[in-house]
Design a protein around this motif. Sequence first.
Motif, PDB file in Angstrom:
ATOM      1  N   PHE A 138       0.846  -1.184   0.000  1.00 21.07           N
ATOM      2  CA  PHE A 138       0.000   0.000   0.000  1.00 21.07           C
ATOM      3  C   PHE A 138       0.886   1.241   0.000  1.00 21.07           C
ATOM      4  O   PHE A 138       0.893   2.027   0.935  1.00 21.07           O
ATOM      5  CB  PHE A 138      -0.913  -0.057   1.246  1.00 21.07           C
ATOM      6  CG  PHE A 138      -2.187   0.718   1.134  1.00 21.07           C
ATOM      7  CD1 PHE A 138      -3.160   0.379   0.204  1.00 21.07           C
ATOM      8  CD2 PHE A 138      -2.425   1.798   1.979  1.00 21.07           C
ATOM      9  CE1 PHE A 138      -4.360   1.092   0.126  1.00 21.07           C
ATOM     10  CE2 PHE A 138      -3.617   2.513   1.902  1.00 21.07           C
ATOM     11  CZ  PHE A 138      -4.589   2.159   0.972  1.00 21.07           C
TER      12      PHE A 138
ATOM     13  N   PHE B 177      -5.123  -7.378   4.279  1.00 18.49           N
ATOM     14  CA  PHE B 177      -5.771  -6.237   4.936  1.00 18.49           C
ATOM     15  C   PHE B 177      -6.951  -6.684   5.792  1.00 18.49           C
ATOM     16  O   PHE B 177      -7.143  -6.211   6.907  1.00 18.49           O
ATOM     17  CB  PHE B 177      -6.231  -5.202   3.895  1.00 18.49           C
ATOM     18  CG  PHE B 177      -6.868  -4.002   4.528  1.00 18.49           C
ATOM     19  CD1 PHE B 177      -6.089  -3.018   5.122  1.00 18.49           C
ATOM     20  CD2 PHE B 177      -8.250  -3.866   4.574  1.00 18.49           C
ATOM     21  CE1 PHE B 177      -6.661  -1.921   5.746  1.00 18.49           C
ATOM     22  CE2 PHE B 177      -8.843  -2.766   5.193  1.00 18.49           C
ATOM     23  CZ  PHE B 177      -8.044  -1.791   5.777  1.00 18.49           C
TER      24      PHE B 177
ATOM     25  N   ALA C  12      -2.551   0.731   8.651  1.00 18.11           N
ATOM     26  CA  ALA C  12      -2.517   0.250   7.270  1.00 18.11           C
ATOM     27  C   ALA C  12      -3.315   1.178   6.356  1.00 18.11           C
ATOM     28  O   ALA C  12      -4.124   0.737   5.572  1.00 18.11           O
ATOM     29  CB  ALA C  12      -3.100  -1.167   7.207  1.00 18.11           C
ATOM     30  N   GLY C  13      -3.091   2.471   6.519  1.00 19.84           N
ATOM     31  CA  GLY C  13      -3.917   3.412   5.758  1.00 19.84           C
ATOM     32  C   GLY C  13      -5.370   3.106   6.054  1.00 19.84           C
ATOM     33  O   GLY C  13      -6.218   3.126   5.170  1.00 19.84           O
TER      34      GLY C  13
ATOM     35  N   THR D 294      -9.036   3.455   7.231  1.00 17.35           N
ATOM     36  CA  THR D 294     -10.049   4.490   7.364  1.00 17.35           C
ATOM     37  C   THR D 294     -10.915   4.254   8.597  1.00 17.35           C
ATOM     38  O   THR D 294     -11.300   3.115   8.873  1.00 17.35           O
ATOM     39  CB  THR D 294     -10.953   4.479   6.110  1.00 17.35           C
ATOM     40  OG1 THR D 294     -10.105   4.568   4.969  1.00 17.35           O
ATOM     41  CG2 THR D 294     -11.957   5.610   6.121  1.00 17.35           C
TER      42      THR D 294
ATOM     43  N   ARG E  76     -16.330  -0.385  11.780  1.00 19.55           N
ATOM     44  CA  ARG E  76     -15.080  -0.882  12.385  1.00 19.55           C
ATOM     45  C   ARG E  76     -15.012  -0.521  13.865  1.00 19.55           C
ATOM     46  O   ARG E  76     -14.419  -1.259  14.655  1.00 19.55           O
ATOM     47  CB  ARG E  76     -13.870  -0.320  11.633  1.00 19.55           C
ATOM     48  CG  ARG E  76     -13.701  -0.952  10.266  1.00 19.55           C
ATOM     49  CD  ARG E  76     -12.574  -0.326   9.488  1.00 19.55           C
ATOM     50  NE  ARG E  76     -12.473  -0.921   8.155  1.00 19.55           N
ATOM     51  CZ  ARG E  76     -11.818  -0.385   7.146  1.00 19.55           C
ATOM     52  NH1 ARG E  76     -11.196   0.758   7.301  1.00 19.55           N
ATOM     53  NH2 ARG E  76     -11.785  -0.992   5.969  1.00 19.55           N
TER      54      ARG E  76
ATOM     55  N   GLN F 202     -10.024  -4.011  -3.328  1.00 24.15           N
ATOM     56  CA  GLN F 202      -9.292  -4.846  -2.373  1.00 24.15           C
ATOM     57  C   GLN F 202     -10.281  -5.256  -1.290  1.00 24.15           C
ATOM     58  O   GLN F 202     -10.966  -4.417  -0.704  1.00 24.15           O
ATOM     59  CB  GLN F 202      -8.124  -4.059  -1.781  1.00 24.15           C
ATOM     60  CG  GLN F 202      -7.255  -4.911  -0.898  1.00 24.15           C
ATOM     61  CD  GLN F 202      -6.118  -4.105  -0.276  1.00 24.15           C
ATOM     62  OE1 GLN F 202      -5.988  -2.910  -0.498  1.00 24.15           O
ATOM     63  NE2 GLN F 202      -5.312  -4.777   0.506  1.00 24.15           N
TER      64      GLN F 202
ATOM     65  N   THR G 268     -11.818  -3.488   2.218  1.00 21.62           N
ATOM     66  CA  THR G 268     -11.473  -2.066   2.325  1.00 21.62           C
ATOM     67  C   THR G 268     -12.733  -1.219   2.225  1.00 21.62           C
ATOM     68  O   THR G 268     -13.807  -1.713   1.874  1.00 21.62           O
ATOM     69  CB  THR G 268     -10.514  -1.647   1.192  1.00 21.62           C
ATOM     70  OG1 THR G 268     -11.175  -1.871  -0.057  1.00 21.62           O
ATOM     71  CG2 THR G 268      -9.229  -2.444   1.248  1.00 21.62           C
ATOM     72  N   THR G 269     -12.570   0.071   2.496  1.00 20.09           N
ATOM     73  CA  THR G 269     -13.726   0.956   2.352  1.00 20.09           C
ATOM     74  C   THR G 269     -14.155   1.028   0.889  1.00 20.09           C
ATOM     75  O   THR G 269     -15.335   1.170   0.604  1.00 20.09           O
ATOM     76  CB  THR G 269     -13.420   2.363   2.892  1.00 20.09           C
ATOM     77  OG1 THR G 269     -12.150   2.789   2.409  1.00 20.09           O
ATOM     78  CG2 THR G 269     -13.403   2.379   4.404  1.00 20.09           C
TER      79      THR G 269
ATOM     80  N   ASP H 199      -7.694   3.933  -2.515  1.00 23.06           N
ATOM     81  CA  ASP H 199      -7.213   5.181  -1.921  1.00 23.06           C
ATOM     82  C   ASP H 199      -6.288   5.936  -2.886  1.00 23.06           C
ATOM     83  O   ASP H 199      -5.527   5.328  -3.635  1.00 23.06           O
ATOM     84  CB  ASP H 199      -6.467   4.881  -0.621  1.00 23.06           C
ATOM     85  CG  ASP H 199      -7.309   4.066   0.357  1.00 23.06           C
ATOM     86  OD1 ASP H 199      -7.912   3.054  -0.068  1.00 23.06           O
ATOM     87  OD2 ASP H 199      -7.367   4.426   1.539  1.00 23.06           O
TER      88      ASP H 199
HETATM   89  N1  GLN Z   1      -8.350   3.070   3.474  1.00 20.14           N
HETATM   90  C1  GLN Z   1      -8.913   1.839   3.056  1.00 20.14           C
HETATM   91  C2  GLN Z   1      -9.572   1.147   4.202  1.00 20.14           C
HETATM   92  O1  GLN Z   1      -9.341   1.473   5.333  1.00 20.14           O
HETATM   93  C3  GLN Z   1      -7.899   0.924   2.394  1.00 20.14           C
HETATM   94  C4  GLN Z   1      -6.783   0.522   3.280  1.00 20.14           C
HETATM   95  C5  GLN Z   1      -5.829  -0.496   2.658  1.00 20.14           C
HETATM   96  O2  GLN Z   1      -6.100  -1.113   1.645  1.00 20.14           O
HETATM   97  N2  GLN Z   1      -4.698  -0.692   3.239  1.00 20.14           N
HETATM   98  O3  GLN Z   1     -10.354   0.272   4.021  1.00 20.14           O
END
Ligand code: GLN
Length: 276
Positions: A68, A105, A122-123, A125, A130, A170, A173-174, A213
Amino acid sequence: MKKIISAILAGAVMCTSAVALAGCGGSKTESKTESTTAASSAASDKATADTPEKGANGELHMATNAFFEPYEYYENEKIVGIDAEIAEAICDKLGYTLVIDDMDFDSIITAVQSGKADFGMAGMTVTEERKQAIDFTDTYTNAIQVIIVKEGSDKVTKIDDLNTASIGVQMGTTGDIYVTDLEKDGAAVERFNKGADAVLALSQGKVDAVVIDNEPAKAFVAQNEGLKILEEPFENEEYAICVAKGSDLTAKINAALKELKSEGKVDEIINKYIKA
Ligand code: GLN
């Protein structure tokens, strides 16, 4: 110097709050006195004053998915990126040694819930759903979900076109959550373990668009010819670190994050990886 102190602290599981603060309170000088330790103790949140207990040998395990870029990705054998560096800086402040565990993820939240990992970064959101499963720290950056398409394709040129398109995302993911809403309108959603696999499917013409993202999208477009990002942003989001529900690590991380933000360290790390 900081490295040495962290190494010493890593060995000293039983370190007291004063020692922990001396090692991670942010002082750059070696001649830390009692009074400066006391001062930084008073100035910092209660969280940083507690003795770190989580993780054997003072380790904190971070669950991530290291595909990512620019948040977490492999540079040779090492996982680098914005999240990796912010996590390292947080652990430095709290007197922990950071260990990064790479996984899918959609395994991250379970790993954090079960205590297999101490936190997830992990980036990720912040979403209400969640929040039912885990706690989030304060946010550390904003992000946008965008749409990647093939250059020259007129199948998807705006958000509304997604309703009748095939979309790669993915899993978990969001992006996945948003387009799942579109399935009832006629969108066909294909879910992949990695964002890169969704992008590959797009390059091969197997899907019409990928929702992902913004920053990873830019990296994918730079690495794969013939793709572009639609200008219309899909969804605005905020990233935070996830921690097991009720864990006192949330307050500790927030205290460290607050300091790192006010020191300009978070911006510095982000600007290192994302050029304006
Ligand atoms: N920001 C997105 C999420 O939280 C994707 C994060 C990711 O793929 N690492 O779902």
